[in-house]
Scaffold this motif. Structure first.
Motif, PDB file in Angstrom:
ATOM      1  N   ALA A 111      24.565  34.770 -31.618  1.00 38.84           N
ATOM      2  CA  ALA A 111      26.025  34.673 -31.605  1.00 38.84           C
ATOM      3  C   ALA A 111      26.658  36.064 -31.611  1.00 38.84           C
ATOM      4  CB  ALA A 111      26.513  33.863 -32.804  1.00 38.84           C
ATOM      5  N   ASP A 112      26.118  36.938 -32.436  1.00 35.83           N
ATOM      6  CA  ASP A 112      26.618  38.314 -32.482  1.00 35.83           C
ATOM      7  C   ASP A 112      26.416  38.994 -31.129  1.00 35.83           C
ATOM      8  OD1 ASP A 112      27.148  40.930 -34.392  1.00 35.83           O
ATOM      9  OD2 ASP A 112      25.663  41.349 -32.852  1.00 35.83           O
ATOM     10  N   VAL A 115      29.002  37.717 -28.677  1.00 40.51           N
ATOM     11  CA  VAL A 115      30.336  38.285 -28.915  1.00 40.51           C
ATOM     12  C   VAL A 115      30.404  39.728 -28.421  1.00 40.51           C
ATOM     13  CG1 VAL A 115      31.985  39.003 -30.679  1.00 40.51           C
ATOM     14  CG2 VAL A 115      30.875  36.766 -30.853  1.00 40.51           C
ATOM     15  N   GLN A 120      34.834  38.820 -26.179  1.00 45.61           N
ATOM     16  CA  GLN A 120      35.649  37.722 -26.694  1.00 45.61           C
ATOM     17  C   GLN A 120      34.742  36.509 -26.674  1.00 45.61           C
ATOM     18  OE1 GLN A 120      38.942  36.930 -23.931  1.00 45.61           O
ATOM     19  NE2 GLN A 120      37.719  35.275 -23.138  1.00 45.61           N
ATOM     20  N   PHE A 121      35.194  35.443 -27.272  1.00 42.51           N
ATOM     21  CA  PHE A 121      34.318  34.274 -27.240  1.00 42.51           C
ATOM     22  C   PHE A 121      35.056  33.056 -26.744  1.00 42.51           C
ATOM     23  CE2 PHE A 121      35.548  35.251 -31.640  1.00 42.51           C
ATOM     24  CZ  PHE A 121      36.199  34.105 -32.042  1.00 42.51           C
ATOM     25  N   PHE A 123      35.086  29.324 -27.185  1.00 43.88           N
ATOM     26  CA  PHE A 123      34.592  28.492 -28.275  1.00 43.88           C
ATOM     27  C   PHE A 123      33.490  27.509 -27.882  1.00 43.88           C
ATOM     28  CE2 PHE A 123      38.398  30.073 -30.263  1.00 43.88           C
ATOM     29  CZ  PHE A 123      37.987  30.292 -31.551  1.00 43.88           C
ATOM     30  N   ALA A 126      30.273  29.091 -27.624  1.00 41.59           N
ATOM     31  CA  ALA A 126      29.788  29.630 -28.888  1.00 41.59           C
ATOM     32  C   ALA A 126      29.299  28.523 -29.816  1.00 41.59           C
ATOM     33  CB  ALA A 126      30.891  30.419 -29.574  1.00 41.59           C
ATOM     34  N   SER A 127      29.528  27.295 -29.428  1.00 42.83           N
ATOM     35  CA  SER A 127      29.160  26.176 -30.284  1.00 42.83           C
ATOM     36  C   SER A 127      27.668  25.884 -30.162  1.00 42.83           C
ATOM     37  CB  SER A 127      29.976  24.952 -29.887  1.00 42.83           C
ATOM     38  OG  SER A 127      29.451  23.809 -30.484  1.00 42.83           O
ATOM     39  N   TYR A 128      26.878  26.788 -30.724  1.00 43.20           N
ATOM     40  CA  TYR A 128      25.435  26.594 -30.719  1.00 43.20           C
ATOM     41  C   TYR A 128      25.087  25.340 -31.488  1.00 43.20           C
ATOM     42  CZ  TYR A 128      25.309  31.364 -29.125  1.00 43.20           C
ATOM     43  OH  TYR A 128      25.495  32.491 -28.415  1.00 43.20           O
ATOM     44  N   LYS A 130      23.071  23.724 -34.005  1.00 45.20           N
ATOM     45  CA  LYS A 130      22.210  24.216 -35.074  1.00 45.20           C
ATOM     46  C   LYS A 130      21.882  23.070 -36.009  1.00 45.20           C
ATOM     47  CE  LYS A 130      25.712  25.689 -38.369  1.00 45.20           C
ATOM     48  NZ  LYS A 130      26.595  26.729 -38.854  1.00 45.20           N
TER      49      LYS A 130
ATOM     50  N   PHE B 260      38.824  36.278 -36.573  1.00 49.03           N
ATOM     51  CA  PHE B 260      39.443  37.472 -36.003  1.00 49.03           C
ATOM     52  C   PHE B 260      40.929  37.238 -35.802  1.00 49.03           C
ATOM     53  CE2 PHE B 260      35.022  37.145 -34.907  1.00 49.03           C
ATOM     54  CZ  PHE B 260      34.535  38.377 -35.296  1.00 49.03           C
ATOM     55  N   GLU B 263      41.939  35.592 -31.931  1.00 43.35           N
ATOM     56  CA  GLU B 263      40.830  34.832 -31.353  1.00 43.35           C
ATOM     57  C   GLU B 263      41.269  34.208 -30.042  1.00 43.35           C
ATOM     58  OE1 GLU B 263      39.432  32.095 -34.306  1.00 43.35           O
ATOM     59  OE2 GLU B 263      38.991  33.685 -35.721  1.00 43.35           O
ATOM     60  N   PRO B 264      40.431  34.153 -29.020  1.00 42.22           N
ATOM     61  CA  PRO B 264      39.009  34.506 -29.075  1.00 42.22           C
ATOM     62  C   PRO B 264      38.705  35.973 -28.802  1.00 42.22           C
ATOM     63  CG  PRO B 264      39.517  33.560 -26.948  1.00 42.22           C
ATOM     64  CD  PRO B 264      40.813  33.587 -27.712  1.00 42.22           C
ATOM     65  N   SER B 279      30.566  36.894 -35.788  1.00 42.23           N
ATOM     66  CA  SER B 279      30.244  35.477 -35.590  1.00 42.23           C
ATOM     67  C   SER B 279      31.463  34.812 -34.940  1.00 42.23           C
ATOM     68  CB  SER B 279      29.937  34.864 -36.960  1.00 42.23           C
ATOM     69  OG  SER B 279      29.760  33.480 -36.882  1.00 42.23           O
ATOM     70  N   PRO B 280      31.265  34.080 -33.854  1.00 43.57           N
ATOM     71  CA  PRO B 280      32.398  33.588 -33.069  1.00 43.57           C
ATOM     72  C   PRO B 280      33.109  32.360 -33.672  1.00 43.57           C
ATOM     73  CG  PRO B 280      30.335  32.959 -32.042  1.00 43.57           C
ATOM     74  CD  PRO B 280      29.973  33.745 -33.252  1.00 43.57           C
ATOM     75  N   HIS B 281      33.595  32.509 -34.880  1.00 41.75           N
ATOM     76  CA  HIS B 281      34.310  31.428 -35.569  1.00 41.75           C
ATOM     77  C   HIS B 281      33.612  30.080 -35.363  1.00 41.75           C
ATOM     78  CE1 HIS B 281      38.530  30.141 -37.155  1.00 41.75           C
ATOM     79  NE2 HIS B 281      37.551  29.421 -37.683  1.00 41.75           N
ATOM     80  N   ASN B 282      32.323  30.090 -35.532  1.00 40.46           N
ATOM     81  CA  ASN B 282      31.569  28.848 -35.315  1.00 40.46           C
ATOM     82  C   ASN B 282      30.847  28.366 -36.566  1.00 40.46           C
ATOM     83  OD1 ASN B 282      29.515  30.672 -35.472  1.00 40.46           O
ATOM     84  ND2 ASN B 282      28.366  29.888 -33.707  1.00 40.46           N
ATOM     85  N   ALA B 283      31.334  28.838 -37.717  1.00 41.34           N
ATOM     86  CA  ALA B 283      30.656  28.487 -38.965  1.00 41.34           C
ATOM     87  C   ALA B 283      30.524  26.979 -39.148  1.00 41.34           C
ATOM     88  CB  ALA B 283      31.393  29.106 -40.156  1.00 41.34           C
ATOM     89  N   ALA B 284      31.510  26.253 -38.701  1.00 41.50           N
ATOM     90  CA  ALA B 284      31.485  24.800 -38.950  1.00 41.50           C
ATOM     91  C   ALA B 284      31.006  24.013 -37.733  1.00 41.50           C
ATOM     92  CB  ALA B 284      32.872  24.331 -39.357  1.00 41.50           C
ATOM     93  N   PHE B 285      30.563  24.715 -36.704  1.00 42.47           N
ATOM     94  CA  PHE B 285      30.274  24.039 -35.442  1.00 42.47           C
ATOM     95  C   PHE B 285      28.855  23.506 -35.326  1.00 42.47           C
ATOM     96  CE2 PHE B 285      33.663  25.478 -32.193  1.00 42.47           C
ATOM     97  CZ  PHE B 285      34.658  25.223 -33.123  1.00 42.47           C
TER      98      PHE B 285
END
Lengths: 317, 317
Positions: A111-112, A115, A120-121, A123, A126-128, A130, B260, B263-264, B279-285
């Motif tokens: 992800a890093d 980016v 820019q990302f 979304f 970026a939605s890996y 997981k 950020f 964003e994006p 991290s591309p604001h994907n913590a919850a994805f």
């Protein structure tokens, strides 16, 4: 170091000279060496050939935890004591093992990279996908070394520390061992394949020896499955070479690797994979631990030259 | 979704059309809309202008946890209910928050980049100075939103989950709040500067509002110190814009950022820094959470159109 009972020779740079060349170039008398400090950044075997060149050697002190680079039978035959760093690195290595596992599961490195490459990302990209950490079943090998009586307490301590950390993430912990350990309440497995079938992640915390070499083979990886993750903070050869193909072909989900076969070289095929985190065998390389390891080497040498037992001996018998 | 009591309009792509253009293009009668589902991938303000264009709006359902993009006072004036996703994301976000913190402390991303760039590693170079995790003092902000009575229980739950995970690494946890919470045994601080002086890491788990905006300013960062690490899984503006300079100039040790300002887009200056994980604001994805969030939106709409209370309401009063 400020040795009282001994003096240190010029360091042998293992990369540029053989031990024999080093001895000749420095005009060293082989009989003057009683102790060998080995800092296995590029682990060379400490074997019969080394012992023949240093015939009066009585102790080998390694700054590593693992002793797979030392011919222990030969040490035993020659009455050479061996000391490692005990469990000194286990807190640091446990931190990194967990960082690698969570890192792979959350695609933190990929992800890093994404980016940084795109500035820019987007979304959806970026939605890996997981694995939800809280749902997965962790596995911590605490297989004891079969080479009789080699203390593998450090590895057990490491596995224990990794397990305690991951418990806090809601992970269910299983363990593999030759025998069920009465003091461990996690579900016990004696069969690697069965364990892998019931696990979403394998964290290899065990020493490398003839019993553990390639313990994670292709069959085990297929049992782990295409979402399964392997973390290796032990030695590369705990896993079969099929690992690289399994990662490329998606037979397993990903890997966090701190150790490699021909360090410091890394298999080129791994460099382009997004499902892998490559860590340069630096799990234990904190400043604090480096200082502590230096002190421990000194303590082991002081003990030897004062006719005491090593502080952190490897038991040979 | 399979709505019984309502029908869904064509989605408004916020990037290409204004809401007004969208309404006109689709020949929608503004009075037909009672509910607005907002999926804030590119958070646009849900403000007076939106409410004027949708005069019959009675409920806003956001797929986010944070509601800083919604004008809550205006909602209250107009009698519009607001629902978010409650604490749905807190497990996933806690996982990522910890991954970012340990990742920065162990240089996991920089180390991987280094290995991929060099195809081999030179051990001394790879020996990143890192903070021993077990020694550092973690800090978890659980400041309640000052905007009266907005439920910030999710943020508290998140901070709690992050704290529980990091406790397993041996971290000492401190917390900041307006008032000491009787059910929390961690040392309490009411002053941010004082807390930062006593912490090695700040993990921002709080909602963004007028009280929390720029709560981490330059003074706080200087107090945290040049080995200190900040993790932000809340909103960018919890931290002053000085963050970027403080990272570049080494006033703080590093940062793990999932959010950020624009964003994006990501600030270009961050892209070359080794002490930052982006991290591309994907913590919850995660897939699982995405499905659960979809269900929760449906549940909230079903509740509204059945004249029941939202399942996960934001309290306005």
């Amino acid at each position: 170091m400020s040795p009282q009972n001994y003096s240190l020779s010029k360091p042998w740079n293992v990369n540029s000279l053989t031990l024999e060349q080093f001895m000749v170039e420095n005009q060293y008398d082989p009989s003057m060496f009683q102790a060998l400090i080995f800092c296995p950044l590029c682990p060379l075997p400490i074997n019969k050939m080394v012992f023949q060149l240093l015939p009066c050697l009585k102790v080998v002190v390694t700054t590593s935890t693992g002793v797979n680079h030392i011919d222990l039978s030969e040490c035993q035959c020659r009455g050479i004591q061996v000391a490692n760093v005990g469990s000194l690195y286990s807190e640091d290595v446990a931190d990194v093992a967990v960082a690698l596992l969570i890192g792979v599961l959350t695609s933190i490195v990929a992800a890093d990279r994404f980016v940084r490459a795109t500035m820019q990302f987007d979304f959806p990209q970026a939605s890996y996908s997981k694995i939800v950490l809280s749902d997965f079943v962790g596995f911590f090998d605490i297989l004891r070394a079969l080479v009789k009586d080699i203390k593998s307490s450090r590895f057990e301590a490491l596995a224990w520390k990794v397990a305690k950390r991951l418990e806090a993430f809601g992970c269910i912990i299983l363990y593999l061992s030759r025998k069920k350990k009465p003091f461990i309440t996690y579900p016990f497995y004696s069969n690697m394949l069965e364990l892998a079938s019931n696990s979403d992640a394998l964290v290899l915390c065990c020493p490398l020896n003839e019993e553990t070499r390639h313990m994670v083979n292709k069959e085990v990886m297929l049992a782990l499955g295409n979402k399964g993750v392997i973390v290796n903070v032990g030695r590369w050869s705990l896993i079969d070479e099929e690992l690289v193909n399994c990662l490329i072909e998606g037979h397993i989900g990903g890997a966090g690797l701190d150790v490699f076969e021909n360090e410091p070289n890394v298999p080129q095929q791994l460099l382009v994979l997004d499902n892998v985190i490559l860590s340069p065998h630096n799990a234990a390389f904190t400043n604090e631990t480096f200082m502590a390891a230096t002190q421990l080497v000194e303590d082991n040498l002081e003990a030897f030259f004062s006719n005491k037992s090593p502080v952190t001996p490897i038991k040979l018998n």
